[in-house]
Design a protein around this motif. Structure first.
Motif, PDB file in Angstrom:
ATOM      1  N   LEU A  80     -17.327  95.812 -33.874  1.00 16.47           N
ATOM      2  CA  LEU A  80     -17.153  96.312 -32.507  1.00 16.47           C
ATOM      3  C   LEU A  80     -17.978  97.554 -32.224  1.00 16.47           C
ATOM      4  CD1 LEU A  80     -13.254  95.975 -32.084  1.00 16.47           C
ATOM      5  CD2 LEU A  80     -15.043  94.301 -31.555  1.00 16.47           C
ATOM      6  N   ASP A  81     -18.496  98.165 -33.297  1.00 13.10           N
ATOM      7  CA  ASP A  81     -19.259  99.414 -33.156  1.00 13.10           C
ATOM      8  C   ASP A  81     -18.429 100.480 -32.443  1.00 13.10           C
ATOM      9  OD1 ASP A  81     -21.462 101.079 -33.520  1.00 13.10           O
ATOM     10  OD2 ASP A  81     -22.394 100.486 -31.614  1.00 13.10           O
ATOM     11  N   GLU A  82     -17.165 100.590 -32.871  1.00 11.01           N
ATOM     12  CA  GLU A  82     -16.230 101.545 -32.270  1.00 11.01           C
ATOM     13  C   GLU A  82     -15.555 102.359 -33.370  1.00 11.01           C
ATOM     14  OE1 GLU A  82     -15.143 102.001 -29.067  1.00 11.01           O
ATOM     15  OE2 GLU A  82     -15.539 100.173 -27.923  1.00 11.01           O
ATOM     16  N   ASN A  83     -14.963 103.489 -32.964  1.00 10.60           N
ATOM     17  CA  ASN A  83     -14.149 104.287 -33.871  1.00 10.60           C
ATOM     18  C   ASN A  83     -12.713 103.770 -33.800  1.00 10.60           C
ATOM     19  OD1 ASN A  83     -12.631 106.210 -35.241  1.00 10.60           O
ATOM     20  ND2 ASN A  83     -13.719 107.961 -34.381  1.00 10.60           N
ATOM     21  N   PRO A  84     -12.161 103.273 -34.910  1.00 13.76           N
ATOM     22  CA  PRO A  84     -10.806 102.704 -34.863  1.00 13.76           C
ATOM     23  C   PRO A  84      -9.736 103.704 -34.443  1.00 13.76           C
ATOM     24  CG  PRO A  84     -11.565 102.948 -37.138  1.00 13.76           C
ATOM     25  CD  PRO A  84     -12.747 103.183 -36.258  1.00 13.76           C
ATOM     26  N   GLN A  85     -10.021 105.001 -34.586  1.00 19.06           N
ATOM     27  CA  GLN A  85      -9.060 106.021 -34.187  1.00 19.06           C
ATOM     28  C   GLN A  85      -8.894 106.097 -32.674  1.00 19.06           C
ATOM     29  OE1 GLN A  85      -7.288 107.572 -36.494  1.00 19.06           O
ATOM     30  NE2 GLN A  85      -8.425 106.454 -38.081  1.00 19.06           N
ATOM     31  N   ASN A  86      -9.852 105.543 -31.955  1.00 21.52           N
ATOM     32  CA  ASN A  86      -9.810 105.610 -30.496  1.00 21.52           C
ATOM     33  C   ASN A  86      -9.134 104.400 -29.860  1.00 21.52           C
ATOM     34  OD1 ASN A  86     -11.255 108.011 -30.678  1.00 21.52           O
ATOM     35  ND2 ASN A  86     -13.244 106.996 -30.428  1.00 21.52           N
ATOM     36  N   LEU A  87      -8.666 103.470 -30.676  1.00 17.84           N
ATOM     37  CA  LEU A  87      -8.079 102.244 -30.151  1.00 17.84           C
ATOM     38  C   LEU A  87      -6.677 102.037 -30.703  1.00 17.84           C
ATOM     39  CD1 LEU A  87     -11.160  99.892 -30.744  1.00 17.84           C
ATOM     40  CD2 LEU A  87     -10.547 101.012 -28.595  1.00 17.84           C
ATOM     41  N   CYS A  88      -5.781 101.519 -29.877  1.00 18.50           N
ATOM     42  CA  CYS A  88      -4.457 101.165 -30.388  1.00 18.50           C
ATOM     43  C   CYS A  88      -4.577  99.867 -31.187  1.00 18.50           C
ATOM     44  CB  CYS A  88      -3.444 101.032 -29.254  1.00 18.50           C
ATOM     45  SG  CYS A  88      -3.713  99.609 -28.173  1.00 18.50           S
ATOM     46  N   LYS A  89      -3.608  99.616 -32.051  1.00 16.66           N
ATOM     47  CA  LYS A  89      -3.702  98.477 -32.962  1.00 16.66           C
ATOM     48  C   LYS A  89      -3.671  97.138 -32.215  1.00 16.66           C
ATOM     49  CE  LYS A  89      -3.768 101.192 -36.546  1.00 16.66           C
ATOM     50  NZ  LYS A  89      -3.712 102.476 -35.846  1.00 16.66           N
ATOM     51  N   LYS A  90      -2.927  97.072 -31.128  1.00 17.88           N
ATOM     52  CA  LYS A  90      -2.881  95.825 -30.358  1.00 17.88           C
ATOM     53  C   LYS A  90      -4.248  95.519 -29.749  1.00 17.88           C
ATOM     54  CE  LYS A  90      -0.455  93.433 -26.609  1.00 17.88           C
ATOM     55  NZ  LYS A  90       0.600  93.514 -25.575  1.00 17.88           N
TER      56      LYS A  90
END
Length: 286
Positions: A80-90
Motif C-alpha cells: 500500500l506504500d503507507e505507514n501502518p500507524q496511520n491506519l486503523c486495523k479494519k
C-alpha cells in the motif's frame, strides 16, 4: 439476546413487557467485540449493519488485528506504500483485500476476504523471457482475459524459457506456485470468444519442465505436457514453506522446453500466481 429478539415480534397483547426492556443495543460494545473475534470477516461485516452498537464494536482494532497476517505492517508498507500507524486495523484489512498493484504495476497482491490469506500475481512484464524483444518470436497482446490486461504470445521458437525471481516477506504457511498458460490466441468476433489454434505446435513432442527454488534451500522440479487448447490452465510448478514472516525469502521459478530438435509455438503466457496451498483446488477449476 433471545428476549430482545422475541420482543420485536410481540403482539399488542404483550403490553406487560416494559418498553425499557434491554435489547441488543444495550449490550456493551467490548462484549460484542470479543464475540466478533471468533467470526470470519464477512460475518463481522454483516453483523456491523445490525445497529450502531454492533457497528461500533466491529471497528475495534483488536477484532481485526487477529485477522491480519502476522507481518501486516510489512505488507502495508510494501503493497500500500503507507505507514501502518496511520491506519486503523479494519481499514488495513479492507484495503489489503483489494487487488493492489506494486513494483511499477508488474505485481498484484490481495488477501482472501474470508481467511486473510495472502495471494500474489506476477505479470509477464516482470519475467525474463528468452527472445521477448524479437517480434519474430514473441508479441505482447492486449486482452481482457488477463488481470494485467496483456499477455506474452509465442508465435514460434526453438528455445522456450521463462524465468522469474521474486523476493518477499511472506506470512507463515505453505504456498503453491502456478504458471497461467494457454495454447492458442483468444480474441472476440461478433461478441463471441474464439481461439486461433493455427500456430499451436511442438508441445506434444516433449513435456515442459517447471522449477521452483528458494533462498533457504527448498527446491522442486516437475514436468508435464501442455494441454487443453483454447483454455487457460494453471500449471502447478511447485510448493514452498515459509516459517519466519520477518525474513525475506527469494524465490526463483521457471518453465522451459529447450530441446532444439523441434520448434514450438502458439502459446500465451499470462502470469505467475502464488496461492496458499489450501486454495490449490480452486485454481484447478479455472
Amino acid at each position: 439476546m433471545g428476549a430482545g429478539l422475541s420482543g420485536l415480534d410481540a403482539s399488542e397483547n404483550s403490553s406487560s413487557i416494559s418498553s425499557s426492556s434491554p435489547g441488543l443495543g444495550d449490550v456493551p460494545e467490548n462484549c460484542i467485540s470479543s464475540i466478533l473475534t471468533h467470526l470470519d470477516p464477512p460475518a463481522i461485516c454483516k453483523l456491523a449493519m445490525l445497529n450502531r452498537t454492533f457497528h461500533g464494536a466491529s471497528t475495534a482494532d483488536f477484532v481485526w488485528e487477529i485477522k491480519l497476517p502476522l507481518n501486516y505492517d510489512y505488507l502495508v508498507k510494501k503493497i500500500l506504500d503507507e505507514n501502518p500507524q496511520n491506519l486503523c486495523k479494519k481499514e488495513i484489512y479492507a484495503r489489503l483485500c483489494l487487488a493492489n498493484r506494486f513494483d511499477n504495476g508488474t505485481k498484484e497482491a490481495w488477501l482472501e476476504k474470508s481467511s486473510g490469506k495472502l495471494c500474489l500475481a506476477i505479470s509477464t512484464k516482470a519475467l525474463k523471457i528468452t527472445g521477448i524483444d524479437d517480434r519474430r518470436y514473441w508479441n505482447h497482446i492486449p486482452t481482457e482475459e488477463s488481470r494485467f490486461h496483456t499477455v506474452a504470445y509465442l508465435q514460434q521458437i526453438w528455445w522456450f524459457e521463462v524465468i522469474g525471481e521474486f523476493e518477499f516477506q511472506f506470512p507463515p504457511g505453505t504456498y503453491c506456485l502456478f504458471f497461467r498458460l494457454q495454447l492458442g490466441k483468444a480474441s472476440k468476433r461478433f461478441g463471441r470468444r474464439v481461439c486461433n489454434l493455427e500456430q499451436v505446435h511442438g508441445w506434444n513432442i516433449k513435456p515442459v519442465r517447471f522449477q521452483v527454488s528458494t533462498s533457504n534451500g527448498q527446491q522442486s522440479i516437475s514436468e508435464c505436457y501442455l494441454s487443453q487448447p483454447g483454455n487457460w490452465v494453471h500449471y502447478h510448478a511447485g510448493d514452498f514453506v515459509v516459517e519466519n514472516p520477518r525474513t525475506p525469502m527469494k524465490i526463483k521459478f521457471s518453465v522451459m522446453q529447450i530441446d532444439c530438435t523441434h520448434t514450438k509455438g502458439g502459446l500465451c503466457v499470462d502470469s505467475v500466481l502464488i496461492y496458499p496451498s489450501e486454495f490449490r483446488e480452486r485454481l484447478k477449476k479455472f
